[in-house]
Motif scaffolding. Structure first.
Motif, PDB file in Angstrom:
ATOM      1  N   PHE A 141     -30.345 -10.735  32.532  1.00 37.36           N
ATOM      2  CA  PHE A 141     -30.671  -9.447  31.943  1.00 37.36           C
ATOM      3  C   PHE A 141     -31.874  -8.707  32.516  1.00 37.36           C
ATOM      4  N   GLY A 142     -32.946  -9.403  32.791  1.00 34.96           N
ATOM      5  CA  GLY A 142     -34.173  -8.683  33.103  1.00 34.96           C
ATOM      6  C   GLY A 142     -34.856  -8.254  31.816  1.00 34.96           C
ATOM      7  N   PHE A 143     -34.837  -6.941  31.519  1.00 34.03           N
ATOM      8  CA  PHE A 143     -35.492  -6.377  30.341  1.00 34.03           C
ATOM      9  C   PHE A 143     -36.997  -6.625  30.361  1.00 34.03           C
ATOM     10  N   TYR A 144     -37.621  -6.613  31.533  1.00 33.88           N
ATOM     11  CA  TYR A 144     -39.053  -6.897  31.619  1.00 33.88           C
ATOM     12  C   TYR A 144     -39.856  -5.645  31.288  1.00 33.88           C
ATOM     13  N   GLN A 145     -40.730  -5.795  30.314  1.00 35.89           N
ATOM     14  CA  GLN A 145     -41.439  -4.653  29.728  1.00 35.89           C
ATOM     15  C   GLN A 145     -42.734  -4.413  30.488  1.00 35.89           C
ATOM     16  N   THR A 146     -42.612  -3.732  31.612  1.00 40.55           N
ATOM     17  CA  THR A 146     -43.720  -3.531  32.532  1.00 40.55           C
ATOM     18  C   THR A 146     -44.609  -2.367  32.093  1.00 40.55           C
ATOM     19  N   CYS A 147     -45.725  -2.235  32.803  1.00 35.57           N
ATOM     20  CA  CYS A 147     -46.666  -1.140  32.540  1.00 35.57           C
ATOM     21  C   CYS A 147     -47.114  -0.595  33.897  1.00 35.57           C
ATOM     22  N   GLU A 148     -46.317   0.286  34.440  1.00 35.50           N
ATOM     23  CA  GLU A 148     -46.544   0.794  35.791  1.00 35.50           C
ATOM     24  C   GLU A 148     -47.455   2.022  35.780  1.00 35.50           C
ATOM     25  N   VAL A 149     -47.949   2.360  36.950  1.00 32.47           N
ATOM     26  CA  VAL A 149     -48.903   3.472  37.089  1.00 32.47           C
ATOM     27  C   VAL A 149     -48.309   4.797  36.638  1.00 32.47           C
ATOM     28  N   ASP A 150     -47.048   5.041  36.940  1.00 30.86           N
ATOM     29  CA  ASP A 150     -46.436   6.340  36.650  1.00 30.86           C
ATOM     30  C   ASP A 150     -45.748   6.372  35.285  1.00 30.86           C
ATOM     31  N   SER A 151     -46.102   5.450  34.402  1.00 32.57           N
ATOM     32  CA  SER A 151     -45.455   5.370  33.096  1.00 32.57           C
ATOM     33  C   SER A 151     -46.326   5.993  32.010  1.00 32.57           C
ATOM     34  N   SER A 152     -45.811   5.989  30.775  1.00 34.23           N
ATOM     35  CA  SER A 152     -46.592   6.423  29.615  1.00 34.23           C
ATOM     36  C   SER A 152     -47.132   5.229  28.840  1.00 34.23           C
ATOM     37  N   CYS A 153     -47.053   4.071  29.430  1.00 34.34           N
ATOM     38  CA  CYS A 153     -47.498   2.824  28.799  1.00 34.34           C
ATOM     39  C   CYS A 153     -48.906   2.971  28.217  1.00 34.34           C
ATOM     40  N   PRO A 154     -49.143   2.464  26.992  1.00 37.28           N
ATOM     41  CA  PRO A 154     -50.463   2.628  26.383  1.00 37.28           C
ATOM     42  C   PRO A 154     -51.489   1.611  26.875  1.00 37.28           C
ATOM     43  N   TYR A 155     -51.061   0.651  27.696  1.00 32.41           N
ATOM     44  CA  TYR A 155     -51.973  -0.378  28.175  1.00 32.41           C
ATOM     45  C   TYR A 155     -52.578   0.052  29.518  1.00 32.41           C
ATOM     46  N   ALA A 156     -53.171  -0.895  30.238  1.00 31.96           N
ATOM     47  CA  ALA A 156     -53.776  -0.573  31.535  1.00 31.96           C
ATOM     48  C   ALA A 156     -52.669  -0.391  32.573  1.00 31.96           C
ATOM     49  N   LYS A 157     -52.456   0.826  32.979  1.00 33.71           N
ATOM     50  CA  LYS A 157     -51.340   1.144  33.868  1.00 33.71           C
ATOM     51  C   LYS A 157     -51.532   0.507  35.238  1.00 33.71           C
ATOM     52  N   GLY A 158     -50.437  -0.066  35.725  1.00 33.35           N
ATOM     53  CA  GLY A 158     -50.468  -0.730  37.018  1.00 33.35           C
ATOM     54  C   GLY A 158     -50.849  -2.197  36.946  1.00 33.35           C
ATOM     55  N   TYR A 159     -51.114  -2.692  35.736  1.00 35.69           N
ATOM     56  CA  TYR A 159     -51.540  -4.089  35.576  1.00 35.69           C
ATOM     57  C   TYR A 159     -50.409  -5.021  35.146  1.00 35.69           C
ATOM     58  N   HIS A 160     -49.230  -4.507  34.926  1.00 40.37           N
ATOM     59  CA  HIS A 160     -48.069  -5.370  34.673  1.00 40.37           C
ATOM     60  C   HIS A 160     -46.908  -4.840  35.488  1.00 40.37           C
ATOM     61  N   GLY A 161     -46.771  -5.390  36.675  1.00 38.71           N
ATOM     62  CA  GLY A 161     -45.659  -5.032  37.541  1.00 38.71           C
ATOM     63  C   GLY A 161     -44.536  -6.042  37.412  1.00 38.71           C
ATOM     64  N   ILE A 162     -43.386  -5.687  37.933  1.00 39.42           N
ATOM     65  CA  ILE A 162     -42.211  -6.564  37.854  1.00 39.42           C
ATOM     66  C   ILE A 162     -42.426  -7.860  38.615  1.00 39.42           C
ATOM     67  N   ASP A 163     -43.374  -7.868  39.546  1.00 38.69           N
ATOM     68  CA  ASP A 163     -43.625  -9.076  40.342  1.00 38.69           C
ATOM     69  C   ASP A 163     -44.083 -10.243  39.488  1.00 38.69           C
ATOM     70  N   MET A 164     -44.774  -9.978  38.382  1.00 35.67           N
ATOM     71  CA  MET A 164     -45.229 -11.058  37.503  1.00 35.67           C
ATOM     72  C   MET A 164     -44.039 -11.769  36.869  1.00 35.67           C
ATOM     73  N   ASP A 165     -43.080 -11.020  36.389  1.00 40.35           N
ATOM     74  CA  ASP A 165     -41.910 -11.598  35.747  1.00 40.35           C
ATOM     75  C   ASP A 165     -41.030 -12.326  36.752  1.00 40.35           C
ATOM     76  N   LEU A 166     -40.910 -11.760  37.943  1.00 40.86           N
ATOM     77  CA  LEU A 166     -40.121 -12.419  38.978  1.00 40.86           C
ATOM     78  C   LEU A 166     -40.766 -13.731  39.413  1.00 40.86           C
ATOM     79  N   GLU A 167     -42.093 -13.767  39.427  1.00 40.51           N
ATOM     80  CA  GLU A 167     -42.791 -15.012  39.758  1.00 40.51           C
ATOM     81  C   GLU A 167     -42.507 -16.080  38.707  1.00 40.51           C
ATOM     82  N   LEU A 168     -42.460 -15.681  37.438  1.00 44.44           N
ATOM     83  CA  LEU A 168     -42.125 -16.638  36.392  1.00 44.44           C
ATOM     84  C   LEU A 168     -40.753 -17.258  36.623  1.00 44.44           C
ATOM     85  N   CYS A 169     -39.775 -16.442  36.975  1.00 46.20           N
ATOM     86  CA  CYS A 169     -38.424 -16.948  37.229  1.00 46.20           C
ATOM     87  C   CYS A 169     -38.434 -17.968  38.364  1.00 46.20           C
TER      88      CYS A 169
END
Length: 503
Positions: free
Chosen positions: A463-491
């Motif tokens: 599925f994926g469904f990884y809830q990232t926080c990218e630079v160009d998003s509206s994410c309320p957290y620190a933008k650019g600090y949760h990329g898809i690479d973290m989730d892929l590393e876990l896999c």
């Protein structure tokens, strides 16, 4: 008001709407498991370090178990169904025990008549099922149980209720084949009629949504092939409910699929976009000012992280409202102290640790489980934002206006106090944001993490469904600090699944 009409609408109208609404639903904060707040998850480590065993009690995910929400359990029975292990290769005849619950609460004495139907609550990635699933739980209470009651009491229908636990969750865990002791099996071939060229997983060799759909079909046809079945589910179980009716309409008469992200998405950054919208939504007690403080506090922390090691003046004014790109107004030692980070500033000098700390949320935002009747001080959006605005508009102990970052640190402590008041497991502990500890949490099965590991595998494998926080998003957290690479590393680290396979 006509019960037959109600079922006709669900059967003939709902499935096409589900299909048509798939792109829309994928863009909302669908009811996937709540985003992992790593410090809370790791606070459980040490409470149960033993391997998962039948005597340890039912396994559960990090979001807990809802046993204590069940006031009446007397008419709910628990049984085990001998389920086919591999629906795509039945030659060996291997089965496993799949747990299910049933209740005749809304069945008239003497059995079922012509107006009879079976309601099935589909299990999934949430808390382990227990008897409360057919009384009062997070699974199917609000729609399935209430509809069963309505049909029985007001229209004379007999509604027998069932709940089927998902394979590899709760107590429905197949035993690995003899000799396959590691996380990964050398056996080639994947789930599905055509096999595949992916390496299997010894623990999760037959864990997939395709197997789960056929579990549903096999269960209903074996249990009651005569009366109609309606499948209910929310989030991933809602996906299974919809698919079971879509693929097997002669077996599943209708399906109710709630908040289901039917369009599989690897990078599900829109989830956190929706969290930001909730913080600003006045209808649920949010406001634009509340969102601005949350985003501002994360931006200030990010600035401190970026400035560390660049010889910024640690004595600069910590009350700066807009740290900007240069940052450095607050030293990293101060940030670590404010948020009770285990290991202090040195912990935050490790790249993955700082990403977890800032990119996965400095505090928990209850956007998905926004309960208006909760008792905690900051347990829903309205209470959370109320405290945030109050703290922002009042001075701190030093008589000066609080920075956004200081507001968030105080709210985070309130969340810990809420847990302490209720005997929670995260109360009065430092925040563990260690990436290696996070990976370790998933690496060995215990009663605390069994459901988490199963869902993590499904996200990697399907599925994926990884809830990232990218630079160009509206994410309320620190933008650019949760990329898809973290989730892929876990896999890769947990299951040996290469990032290219996940993509």
């Amino acid at each position: 008001q006509n019960p037959e009409l109600s079922f006709t609408m669900v059967k003939t109208v709902l499935p096409p709407r589900l299909l048509a609404a798939a792109p829309l639903l994928a863009g909302l904060a669908s009811a996937l498991p709540p985003p992992v707040h790593v410090p809370d998850l790791l606070a459980r480590r040490g409470e149960d370090d033993g391997l998962l065993s039948t005597s340890a009690g039912p396994p559960q995910g990090w979001w807990g178990n809802d046993q204590d929400r069940s006031p009446e359990l007397d008419d709910v029975t628990s049984s085990t169904f001998e389920q086919v292990l591999d629906h795509f290769s039945k030659e060996d005849g291997v089965t496993f025990g799949q747990r299910y619950f049933t209740s005749d609460r809304y069945v008239s004495e003497g059995g079922t008549g012509e107006d009879a139907v079976n309601f099935l609550c589909v299990g999934g990635e949430g808390p382990s099922l227990d008897a409360s699933v057919l009384v009062n739980s997070v699974h199917c209470t609000g729609d399935m149980v209430e509809l069963a009651k309505l049909l029985h009491e007001e229209h004379g229908w007999d509604v027998r209720m069932y709940a089927l636990e998902h394979r590899y969750y709760g107590e429905s865990i197949p035993s690995p084949k003899k000799g396959e002791g590691g996380l990964r099996s050398p056996k080639e071939g994947g789930d599905g009629p055509d096999g595949g060229d992916k390496k299997g997983d010894a623990d999760f060799a037959h864990l997939s949504s395709r197997q789960a759909v056929l579990d549903i079909v096999n269960f209903v046809t074996s249990t009651d092939p005569h009366n109609r079945w309606v499948a209910f589910g929310g989030s991933y179980p809602g996906m299974l409910s919809a698919w079971s009716h879509l693929l097997h309409p002669s077996k599943i008469y209708a399906a109710v699929s709630s908040s289901s992200p039917l369009q599989v998405t690897l990078d599900f950054g829109r989830y956190n976009d929706r969290v930001a919208s909730d913080l600003a939504d006045e209808d649920v007690g949010g406001s634009g000012e509340c969102l601005a403080v949350v985003q501002g506090g994360h931006a200030q922390v990010a600035a401190a992280l970026e400035a560390d090691g660049k010889k910024s003046d640690p004595g600069s004014d910590p009350k700066s409202k807009s740290p900007g790109k240069k940052g450095g107004e607050v030293g990293l030692d101060k940030v670590a102290e404010m948020f009770d980070v285990c290991g202090g500033a040195d912990t935050l000098r490790v790249e993955r640790n700082r990403q977890i700390f800032a990119g996965w949320g400095l505090l928990r935002i209850p956007a998905q489980g926004n309960d208006p009747s909760c008792d905690g001080k900051v347990c829903n959006i309205e209470k959370l934002c109320g405290e945030i605005i109050h703290l922002k508009k009042t001075n701190g102990k030093d008589g000066k206006e609080r920075s956004d970052m200081e507001v968030l640190s105080e709210v985070r402590r309130m969340q810990s106090d809420d847990e302490g008041t209720s005997g929670g497991w995260m109360a009065r502990q430092c925040q563990n944001v260690g990436w290696d500890d996070f990976v370790s949490y998933y690496s060995t099965p215990t009663r605390w993490n069994a459901n988490d590991r199963s869902w993590q595998y499904q996200t990697c494998n399907e599925f994926g469904f990884y809830q990232t926080c990218e630079v160009d998003s509206s994410c309320p957290y620190a933008k650019g600090y949760h990329g898809i690479d973290m989730d892929l590393e876990l896999c890769q680290r947990l299951f040996g699944i290469d990032p290219d396979e996940v993509r």
